[in-house]
Design a protein around this motif. Sequence first.
Motif, short mmCIF file in Angstrom:
data_model
loop_
_atom_site.label_atom_id
_atom_site.label_comp_id
_atom_site.label_asym_id
_atom_site.label_seq_id
_atom_site.Cartn_x
_atom_site.Cartn_y
_atom_site.Cartn_z
N GLN A 82 0.86 -1.19 0.00
CA GLN A 82 0.00 0.00 0.00
C GLN A 82 0.89 1.23 0.00
O GLN A 82 1.65 1.45 0.94
N LEU A 83 0.82 2.02 -1.06
CA LEU A 83 1.65 3.22 -1.20
C LEU A 83 0.85 4.42 -0.73
O LEU A 83 -0.15 4.79 -1.34
N HIS A 84 1.32 5.02 0.35
CA HIS A 84 0.52 6.06 1.01
C HIS A 84 1.22 7.42 1.02
O HIS A 84 0.96 8.26 1.88
N GLU A 87 3.84 9.13 -4.21
CA GLU A 87 4.34 8.35 -5.34
C GLU A 87 3.62 8.76 -6.63
O GLU A 87 2.42 9.00 -6.64
N VAL A 92 4.61 4.01 -9.01
CA VAL A 92 3.71 2.91 -8.66
C VAL A 92 3.93 1.73 -9.62
O VAL A 92 4.05 0.57 -9.20
N ARG A 96 5.40 -2.02 -8.64
CA ARG A 96 4.59 -3.21 -8.96
C ARG A 96 5.39 -4.20 -9.80
O ARG A 96 5.35 -5.41 -9.56
N VAL A 103 -0.44 -3.80 -5.95
CA VAL A 103 -0.19 -2.51 -5.30
C VAL A 103 -1.50 -1.76 -5.12
O VAL A 103 -2.31 -1.68 -6.05
N LYS A 105 -2.83 2.02 -4.19
CA LYS A 105 -2.37 3.41 -4.07
C LYS A 105 -3.41 4.23 -3.32
O LYS A 105 -4.59 4.23 -3.67
N PHE A 121 -4.12 6.92 -11.29
CA PHE A 121 -3.51 5.72 -10.71
C PHE A 121 -4.23 4.44 -11.08
O PHE A 121 -3.69 3.34 -10.91
N ALA A 125 -2.19 0.91 -10.71
CA ALA A 125 -2.38 0.23 -9.42
C ALA A 125 -3.45 -0.84 -9.55
O ALA A 125 -4.32 -0.76 -10.40
N ILE A 128 -7.35 1.05 -5.44
CA ILE A 128 -7.23 2.43 -4.98
C ILE A 128 -7.83 2.54 -3.59
O ILE A 128 -8.93 2.04 -3.33
#
Length: 218
Positions: A82-84, A87, A92, A96, A103, A105, A121, A125, A128
């Motif tokens: 989880q990209l918080h 990014e 992303v 991945r 992933v 996002k 995204f 991703a 979401i």
Amino acid sequence: MDVRTKICGLTRLADVEAAASADASYVGFVFFPKSPRNLSFEAARDLAIAVPAGIVKVGLVVDPDDTMLDSLMAQVPLDMLQLHGHETPARVADIRARYGLPVMKAVGVAEESDLEQVALFSGVADQILIDAKPPRDGDLPGGNGLAFDWRLVAGRRFGKPWMLAGGLTPETVGTAISMTGVQQVDVSSGVESAPGVKDAEKIAAFVAATRAPSVPRL
């Protein structure tokens, strides 16, 4: 269809057991030093190993570099990242491809124009996370216990599966589901007795509230 629940920011074995007992679909481990839910890789590994099969183990990271991610992936058995942070779509996609994991996002929302980020995204991703935008002077990108106007996402369909976060509690999650039609929800501070300390009764109540027959679906 049941709403899938993610319990994020677990720090203790008892939290993992409570999430599993409540039939959560995802559990989240935080790797961000400023968070009261931050874990060392060693502690996270022990917790991740204890997660029953079938529950998705998510690692929350904030603007990570490859060195950090290489170490994380080598030590902790995760199923999703989880990209918080801030990014970019390119970053992303790179993460991945580099690690071969799905992933998610996070996109912070305060007003309708913020939803434009979702489209950016959705192409890179797998999922979401639509969260409340953090305060301008805040240290944490999430886990602040803040909600946004759920009417902004009411009945929307995005290009990828999405999850609602931000200010959800056992008392409010039913309303959020009713208003938005969302099929996945994320909670962290809303099921805690203190920052970073999950409450088993609140976790059980939260998951139960997502599945109450009285909750109308849009």
